[in-house]
Design a protein around this motif. Structure first.
Motif, PDB file in Angstrom:
ATOM      1  N   GLU A 216       0.647  -1.078  -0.243  1.00  0.00           N
ATOM      2  CA  GLU A 216       0.001  -0.052  -0.127  1.00  0.00           C
ATOM      3  C   GLU A 216       0.822   1.631   0.124  1.00  0.00           C
ATOM      4  N   SER A 297      -2.651  17.364  -0.262  1.00  0.00           N
ATOM      5  CA  SER A 297      -3.725  17.506  -1.039  1.00  0.00           C
ATOM      6  C   SER A 297      -3.944  19.274  -1.443  1.00  0.00           C
ATOM      7  N   ARG A 302      -3.465  13.402  -3.390  1.00  0.00           N
ATOM      8  CA  ARG A 302      -4.578  12.883  -2.246  1.00  0.00           C
ATOM      9  C   ARG A 302      -4.454  11.270  -2.150  1.00  0.00           C
ATOM     10  N   GLU A 304      -5.684   7.505  -0.739  1.00  0.00           N
ATOM     11  CA  GLU A 304      -7.161   7.040  -0.536  1.00  0.00           C
ATOM     12  C   GLU A 304      -7.145   6.259   0.669  1.00  0.00           C
TER      13      GLU A 304
END
Length: 360
Positions: A216, A297, A302, A304
């Motif tokens: 990730e 951001s 951005r 998730e």
């Protein structure tokens, strides 16, 4: 402190390479070296750092002279190229690079840089200080995030290490194997056996499943990271103001890697060493991880995933791929005290369970 180069030699080279003429354009007037104000701040076999002073028509200005000693390779090569090439893109986030000069017959390089006072020594550093550092860190990461780096790949292609290169992966596999070896060696020492035994079997299986434990992190994005964000490596000339104008110093560890690793370097290492603040760690992470995501951001990046989870993943990934190895090595060989080992084991157990870190 032993001088890296005699003061007279610095003055001589300054004249030989006409540094005053080369710096005049930066300061908009003639420049003269103040020869009596030359101070060696640090010297190793790899480099030397001098604080110099120049005088212009209107002011005196401190400078840093960094002497890169031969052979210039590895981390020195990375830092030198950061100054020579990456400063085009990151000029507001690192000291100004006034000039670099290859010194004939020595294979040294002299770099004349802006002097930026270290945060260390200017403030009493507390967890609240992270809030003033994170916006600049996010600016660095966002500017080089994923494809944004490759839009300027010409600046980095010849020298910037890539986290997912074959070479880097092979190095992590080798470190993983050595960690397993030192885990067994540590079990032969009664003092460390007592600490390690409750997690020994799981650590063995977990390490064997590496060296990438959280895909990730790469999915969240990679950036140019500093990789050693301690207070001596953060400079600021306006600590009395509400918003700090920060410059990151000493770029030897720079690489293109998961951007969340710098949050571990900034916050995780601080709490690992500062037991007096340890009780505030979870609260600070819960505040600072979302703050970092918010600042990213603002620059169009951005995430998730939950920022707190991404931070904890980065922490455990860095510990499992390198920090645990160093602590076990120090525990077995005794070069340094392994006083971070307990904390790392606690995090592997607690945060590992929270994140569902499992043996593949």
């Amino acid at each position: 402190m032993r001088n890296a180069a005699p003061v007279s030699l610095i003055s001589e080279k300054w004249r030989d390479y006409r540094f005053s003429e080369k710096l005049a354009g930066h300061f908009g007037s003639s420049v003269a070296l103040v020869e009596e104000n030359q101070e060696c701040l640090k010297e190793t076999d790899k480099s030397a750092i001098w604080k110099l002073e120049i005088r212009t028509v209107t002011q005196s200005v401190p400078l840093i002279l960094k002497i890169f000693k031969a052979p210039i390779e590895g981390p020195k090569w990375i830092e030198l190229n950061t100054y020579r090439k990456a400063s085009v893109l990151l000029s507001d986030l690192m000291p100004a690079v006034y000039w670099t000069e290859d010194v004939p017959n020595t294979n040294e390089v002299w770099a004349i840089l802006e002097y930026v006072p270290q945060l260390k020594g200017q403030i009493i550093f507390t967890p609240d200080s992270f809030d003033k550092i994170i916006p600049s860190l996010a600016k660095l990461h966002a500017r080089t995030h994923n494809d944004r780096l490759f839009e300027r790949w010409d600046l980095f292609s010849e020298w910037l290490p890539l986290y997912h290169s074959d070479t880097a992966i092979a190095e992590r596999v080798q470190t993983r194997d050595r960690t397993l070896e030192y885990l067994d060696k540590a079990m032969e020492h009664p003092e460390w056996r007592q600490k390690l035994k409750p997690q020994y079997d799981r650590l063995q299986r977990l390490l064997s499943s590496g060296p990438e434990y959280f895909p990730e992190l790469a999915q969240a994005g990679k950036s140019v990271i500093h990789n050693d964000l301690q207070t001596p490596n953060i400079g600021c000339g306006n600590v009395q103001e509400e918003s700090w104008n920060l410059k990151f110093l000493d770029w030897e560890g720079a690489r293109f890697a998961p951007c969340w690793f710098d949050m571990f370097n900034l916050i995780g290492i601080f709490f690992a060493y500062r037991k007096d603040w340890r009780s505030a760690e979870e609260e600070v992470v819960a505040r600072c991880a979302p703050l970092y995501a918010l600042e990213m951001s603002k620059h169009g990046v951005r995430f998730e995933g939950d920022p707190v989870r991404l931070y904890k993943m980065a922490y455990l990934q860095k510990v499992l791929e390198k920090s645990l190895f160093l602590q076990l090595q120090w525990a077995v060989e005794g070069q340094k005290p392994a006083f971070l080992l307990d904390g790392y084991l606690d995090k592997i157990k607690g945060w590992g369970k929270e994140l569902g870190l499992h043996v593949k």
